[in-house]
Design a protein around this motif. Structure first.
Motif, PDB file in Angstrom:
ATOM      1  N   SER A 524       0.827  -1.204   0.000  1.00  0.00           N
ATOM      2  CA  SER A 524       0.000   0.000   0.000  1.00  0.00           C
ATOM      3  C   SER A 524       0.862   1.254   0.000  1.00  0.00           C
ATOM      4  O   SER A 524       0.553   2.240  -0.666  1.00  0.00           O
ATOM      5  CB  SER A 524      -0.935   0.009   1.210  1.00  0.00           C
ATOM      6  OG  SER A 524      -1.840  -1.060   1.156  1.00  0.00           O
ATOM      7  N   ALA A 525       1.959   1.212   0.762  1.00  0.00           N
ATOM      8  CA  ALA A 525       2.856   2.366   0.824  1.00  0.00           C
ATOM      9  C   ALA A 525       3.485   2.635  -0.535  1.00  0.00           C
ATOM     10  O   ALA A 525       3.653   3.784  -0.944  1.00  0.00           O
ATOM     11  CB  ALA A 525       3.942   2.126   1.868  1.00  0.00           C
ATOM     12  N   LYS A 526       3.805   1.572  -1.255  1.00  0.00           N
ATOM     13  CA  LYS A 526       4.389   1.729  -2.593  1.00  0.00           C
ATOM     14  C   LYS A 526       3.414   2.450  -3.519  1.00  0.00           C
ATOM     15  O   LYS A 526       3.791   3.357  -4.272  1.00  0.00           O
ATOM     16  CB  LYS A 526       4.732   0.358  -3.168  1.00  0.00           C
ATOM     17  CG  LYS A 526       5.248   0.399  -4.594  1.00  0.00           C
ATOM     18  CD  LYS A 526       5.463  -0.994  -5.144  1.00  0.00           C
ATOM     19  CE  LYS A 526       5.875  -0.949  -6.617  1.00  0.00           C
ATOM     20  NZ  LYS A 526       6.016  -2.292  -7.198  1.00  0.00           N
ATOM     21  N   LYS A 527       2.144   2.046  -3.466  1.00  0.00           N
ATOM     22  CA  LYS A 527       1.136   2.656  -4.327  1.00  0.00           C
ATOM     23  C   LYS A 527       0.781   4.060  -3.850  1.00  0.00           C
ATOM     24  O   LYS A 527       0.378   4.903  -4.646  1.00  0.00           O
ATOM     25  CB  LYS A 527      -0.125   1.784  -4.350  1.00  0.00           C
ATOM     26  CG  LYS A 527       0.096   0.426  -4.986  1.00  0.00           C
ATOM     27  CD  LYS A 527      -1.176  -0.401  -4.933  1.00  0.00           C
ATOM     28  CE  LYS A 527      -0.972  -1.784  -5.538  1.00  0.00           C
ATOM     29  NZ  LYS A 527      -2.191  -2.607  -5.461  1.00  0.00           N
ATOM     30  N   SER A 528       0.916   4.296  -2.524  1.00  0.00           N
ATOM     31  CA  SER A 528       0.467   5.562  -1.970  1.00  0.00           C
ATOM     32  C   SER A 528       1.560   6.617  -1.911  1.00  0.00           C
ATOM     33  O   SER A 528       1.280   7.779  -1.639  1.00  0.00           O
ATOM     34  CB  SER A 528      -0.079   5.339  -0.552  1.00  0.00           C
ATOM     35  OG  SER A 528      -1.096   4.380  -0.548  1.00  0.00           O
ATOM     36  N   ASN A 529       2.809   6.214  -2.128  1.00  0.00           N
ATOM     37  CA  ASN A 529       3.927   7.153  -2.065  1.00  0.00           C
ATOM     38  C   ASN A 529       3.951   7.913  -0.742  1.00  0.00           C
ATOM     39  O   ASN A 529       3.909   9.143  -0.701  1.00  0.00           O
ATOM     40  CB  ASN A 529       3.861   8.138  -3.235  1.00  0.00           C
ATOM     41  CG  ASN A 529       4.116   7.469  -4.560  1.00  0.00           C
ATOM     42  OD1 ASN A 529       5.247   7.280  -4.960  1.00  0.00           O
ATOM     43  ND2 ASN A 529       3.041   7.080  -5.232  1.00  0.00           N
ATOM     44  N   VAL A 530       4.013   7.158   0.354  1.00  0.00           N
ATOM     45  CA  VAL A 530       4.018   7.778   1.676  1.00  0.00           C
ATOM     46  C   VAL A 530       5.260   7.332   2.444  1.00  0.00           C
ATOM     47  O   VAL A 530       5.943   6.381   2.073  1.00  0.00           O
ATOM     48  CB  VAL A 530       2.758   7.403   2.479  1.00  0.00           C
ATOM     49  CG1 VAL A 530       1.513   7.842   1.756  1.00  0.00           C
ATOM     50  CG2 VAL A 530       2.714   5.906   2.784  1.00  0.00           C
ATOM     51  N   ILE A 531       5.519   8.043   3.526  1.00  0.00           N
ATOM     52  CA  ILE A 531       6.581   7.660   4.451  1.00  0.00           C
ATOM     53  C   ILE A 531       5.991   6.712   5.484  1.00  0.00           C
ATOM     54  O   ILE A 531       4.923   6.975   6.048  1.00  0.00           O
ATOM     55  CB  ILE A 531       7.182   8.897   5.143  1.00  0.00           C
ATOM     56  CG1 ILE A 531       7.841   9.819   4.120  1.00  0.00           C
ATOM     57  CG2 ILE A 531       8.188   8.484   6.213  1.00  0.00           C
ATOM     58  CD1 ILE A 531       8.344  11.128   4.714  1.00  0.00           C
ATOM     59  N   LEU A 532       6.681   5.606   5.742  1.00  0.00           N
ATOM     60  CA  LEU A 532       6.267   4.671   6.787  1.00  0.00           C
ATOM     61  C   LEU A 532       7.065   4.962   8.048  1.00  0.00           C
ATOM     62  O   LEU A 532       8.303   4.984   8.024  1.00  0.00           O
ATOM     63  CB  LEU A 532       6.507   3.226   6.350  1.00  0.00           C
ATOM     64  CG  LEU A 532       5.544   2.625   5.324  1.00  0.00           C
ATOM     65  CD1 LEU A 532       5.960   1.200   5.009  1.00  0.00           C
ATOM     66  CD2 LEU A 532       4.113   2.664   5.828  1.00  0.00           C
ATOM     67  N   LEU A 533       6.364   5.190   9.129  1.00  0.00           N
ATOM     68  CA  LEU A 533       7.010   5.436  10.418  1.00  0.00           C
ATOM     69  C   LEU A 533       6.729   4.265  11.348  1.00  0.00           C
ATOM     70  O   LEU A 533       5.581   4.002  11.703  1.00  0.00           O
ATOM     71  CB  LEU A 533       6.493   6.737  11.034  1.00  0.00           C
ATOM     72  CG  LEU A 533       6.956   7.037  12.466  1.00  0.00           C
ATOM     73  CD1 LEU A 533       8.470   7.173  12.535  1.00  0.00           C
ATOM     74  CD2 LEU A 533       6.272   8.285  13.005  1.00  0.00           C
ATOM     75  N   PHE A 534       7.796   3.553  11.730  1.00  0.00           N
ATOM     76  CA  PHE A 534       7.685   2.472  12.706  1.00  0.00           C
ATOM     77  C   PHE A 534       8.184   3.025  14.037  1.00  0.00           C
ATOM     78  O   PHE A 534       9.387   3.161  14.264  1.00  0.00           O
ATOM     79  CB  PHE A 534       8.523   1.261  12.290  1.00  0.00           C
ATOM     80  CG  PHE A 534       7.974   0.512  11.109  1.00  0.00           C
ATOM     81  CD1 PHE A 534       7.150  -0.585  11.291  1.00  0.00           C
ATOM     82  CD2 PHE A 534       8.277   0.905   9.813  1.00  0.00           C
ATOM     83  CE1 PHE A 534       6.637  -1.278  10.204  1.00  0.00           C
ATOM     84  CE2 PHE A 534       7.776   0.216   8.722  1.00  0.00           C
ATOM     85  CZ  PHE A 534       6.955  -0.879   8.923  1.00  0.00           C
ATOM     86  N   ASP A 535       7.244   3.389  14.910  1.00  0.00           N
ATOM     87  CA  ASP A 535       7.603   3.930  16.223  1.00  0.00           C
ATOM     88  C   ASP A 535       7.914   2.772  17.166  1.00  0.00           C
ATOM     89  O   ASP A 535       7.261   1.717  17.120  1.00  0.00           O
ATOM     90  CB  ASP A 535       6.448   4.765  16.780  1.00  0.00           C
ATOM     91  CG  ASP A 535       6.897   6.171  17.093  1.00  0.00           C
ATOM     92  OD1 ASP A 535       8.116   6.400  17.146  1.00  0.00           O
ATOM     93  OD2 ASP A 535       6.031   7.048  17.276  1.00  0.00           O
TER      94      ASP A 535
END
Length: 689
Positions: A524-535
């Protein structure tokens, strides 16, 4: 010419051209009526032999009459003549087609022939038509009648008639009656003619020409099946159209998504399309079968391989997913080609070309936008169209970076999923208080996204780094030192949305579920072009352990899978941890930047205290930020809590924030952490407690 012949044909000279297509079509029908009249007369008098010679002679003269006048009408297009010649119809085949056409076009004119054409409902058969044409009472009197009937039925069924019926195909009927082979406007079909002015592709023109050259190498009777697969909107249809343009051919597009039911009507509509392509000498392209169940997909695969390839030398199959076609295709060449994601250089060219047609603000950097949004060509075009609409709606002179980014995110239909939370607040560099070294490191990390196309495409690094071109950062340090704020600063700097992964919805006790959840997030992140934050990353990025039981083995599989997905991901991943020692060492070679966050010193603490209060907040002159910074080694997170608490106390007691409010809030924050405090800990301001 005998009496019957004279009654049906005009007194025009035999070599005089037709004044209109209508006159021609009437004469073609008159030939049929002439044949039926002779046969009907012979049937009534029960004497076929006496009528046969006269009938055949009259019919031959009538056909010669029509042909002669057609030859004098060379400048005009006659659809009937064109179809007859294109399909290479014999006189028998053309006679049968015209009878069926008249049945639909003018059934009243056939009423007098009902005795020889199957009664009042005209349920005539191929046998009836063959008997009339050969002027025989019984079908068995015709030599090789069975072979004649089989060939006739096979050809007319494939070219003119609906499935299993003596009923004319809609397209063929409209073409002959309307004198136009372009008359095809059914749902789920579209077609493209060869443009008058050739326009090369912005990208992949060389690929289109390779296909065209490959096609020209097979100039014989062999069919070619091109299977183009790749992400939605990546340019598969555009590529197919360009190949046809180079080959000077039109293209018929068939969207099979509208044919989920395998019924007779759908089959007849598809056959109409095949006949349209054949008449217009178009190639055929099929798309829309990605969501089909196996049974439906197999049906349409069979249709494409066994039917469509008979109507077009080249057939394209376009799909998002790859499936097997070669195994069943034996009558030509089958070439499967993946239309790959855009390279950074290709993405830049598409963005640059799209921007060239818009009034973009001078502050918008095409390189930066191209690197941030690794879109398909379709998404890029739609982004620019939406941006121009917003500009027109707001009546602004130019399109800003904010509008471009907003429209870009709206193109993403498949959002990040329910396992991550959008962080809406985005801090700026001015709000982030860090040592200069850490700031520079984060800026350097952001530049890896901004200048990705230069390094990988222009400087050739793409040949050395085949995967793992994304940006991964690990922020480590005690709680409250600004790790999450720094992640938001990165998002703001790059103009990207940032999502915090909800670990409670990712980690599962069931085997395989954690990997599945992680896979969904990264896809989903690939398609959405977003930053993933793993806190608090160590909860899932922990050290791999020695396998002692199934739980240890499963945990290691999860960690290895996460390592793999991180390497494959080309976007931005930010991880935070309070305990860097708990992170598996194998992660570090896969992480581009590790930034260590420490508790701020007195100088930085003072800056945090001062910046944390908004300009609008009234601050009393008795507030001593130097004292607060020197005497209390608290994190930025704790300072934020103190600032908020003191502001609310001040709002309820006075018109400004005083030192008393801050000291009381500070005492509460220290006690909240389980520490014991006394008035003496607050030095000269202890009296305020």
């Amino acid at each position: 010419m005998n009496k019957i012949l004279k009654n049906f044909f005009s007194k025009k000279m035999i070599f005089e051209s037709y004044e209109s297509y209508k006159d021609y079509l009437i004469d073609e029908m008159n030939v049929v009526f002439l044949t039926l009249d002779y046969y009907l007369e012979a049937d009534k008098k029960k004497n076929f032999e006496n009528f046969k010679n006269d009938a055949l002679n009259a019919i031959a003269k009538a056909n010669f009459y029509v042909k002669s006048r057609l030859e004098c009408s060379k400048e005009d297009f006659f659809a009937g003549k064109y179809i007859k010649e294109t399909f290479i119809f014999s006189d028998l085949e053309w006679f049968c087609l015209m009878v069926v056409l008249i049945k639909r076009f003018s059934p009243l004119n056939l009423k007098k022939y009902s005795d020889i054409l199957g009664g009042d409902s005209f349920d005539f058969t191929y046998e009836d038509l063959i008997k009339i044409y050969f002027f025989k009472k019984e079908i068995y009197d015709i030599e090789n009648f069975y072979d004649i009937m089989v060939c006739l039925k096979e050809k007319l069924s494939s070219l003119c008639f609906k499935e299993g019926e003596l009923e004319i195909d809609d397209y063929i009927f409209k073409s002959i009656v309307g004198n136009s082979i372009d008359n095809f406007d059914k749902k789920n079909f579209s077609y493209f003619k060869v443009p008058e002015v050739e326009k090369k592709l912005i990208i992949r023109e060389d690929l289109a020409r390779r296909f065209a050259d490959f096609s020209n190498d097979f100039s014989g009777n062999e069919n070619i099946l091109y299977f183009l697969y790749g992400e939605k909107g990546i340019g598969k249809k555009t590529l197919a159209k360009r190949i046809c343009e180079i080959l000077k051919k039109g293209l018929l597009e068939v969207n099979l998504a509208g044919f989920k039911d395998m019924n007779k009507d759908n089959y007849n509509n598809l056959m109409s399309a095949m006949r349209f392509a054949l008449c217009n000498k178009f190639y055929i392209s099929f798309c829309g079968c990605d969501k089909f169940e196996k049974e439906v997909l197999d049906y349409y695969k069979s249709f494409i391989l066994n039917v469509a390839t008979k109507y077009s030398k080249i057939v394209f199959v376009i799909s998002e997913n790859k499936f097997d076609l070669k195994e069943s295709f034996s009558c030509g060449k089958c070439l499967s080609v993946e239309v790959e994601d855009l390279s950074l250089e290709e993405s830049f060219k598409i963005w640059e070309n799209a921007f060239s047609n818009l009034n973009i603000d001078k502050t918008v950097d095409v390189n930066e936008i191209s690197n941030k949004f690794e879109f398909t060509p379709l998404q890029i075009i739609n982004t620019c169209v939406d941006a121009e609409n917003i500009r027109a709606w707001k009546k602004t002179d130019t399109i800003s970076k904010e509008i471009i980014c907003k429209c870009a995110y709206e193109q993403v239909a498949d959002r990040i999923s329910d396992k991550a939370i959008l962080i809406k607040k985005k801090h700026t560099w001015d709000e982030l208080v860090l040592p200069e070294e850490q700031k520079k490191l984060i800026i350097r990390a952001c530049n890896q996204i901004k200048y990705k196309n230069i390094v990988y495409d222009k400087w050739g690094m793409d040949k050395k780094v085949l995967y793992g071109r994304g940006l991964s950062m690990l922020f480590s340090g005690p709680s409250g030192t600004g790790k999450t704020m720094a992640a938001q600063v990165v998002a703001n700097e790059l103009g990207l949305e940032i999502y915090r992964v909800d670990l409670s919805k990712v980690v599962s006790k069931y085997i395989g579920e954690t990997e599945k959840n992680l896979g969904e997030i990264f896809e989903s992140a690939k398609k959405s072009n977003v930053i993933l934050l793993f806190d608090e990353t160590d909860a899932i990025f922990g050290k791999r352990t020695e396998v002692k039981d199934s739980h240890d083995k499963n945990a290691n599989v999860e960690t290895s899978y996460l390592l793999q997905k991180m390497e494959e991901y080309n976007g931005v991943t930010i991880m935070t941890t309070n305990f860097i020692g708990n992170i598996d060492k194998a992660f570090f070679r896969r992480i581009n930047y590790v930034v260590h966050f420490t508790l701020p010193d007195a100088k930085l603490r003072k800056e945090i205290w001062q910046k944390m209060y908004p300009k609008e907040t009234p601050i009393s002159e008795d507030v001593d930020f130097d004292f607060l910074a020197r005497h209390f080694e608290v994190s930025g997170g704790s300072i934020k809590n103190i600032v908020i608490t003191s502001s609310f106390i001040a709002a309820s007691e006075s018109n400004e924030v005083k030192m008393e409010h801050i000291i009381k809030s500070l005492e509460y924050e220290i006690k909240k952490q389980g520490k014991i405090v006394s008035k003496s800990d607050f030095g000269e301001y202890g009296y305020l407690l």
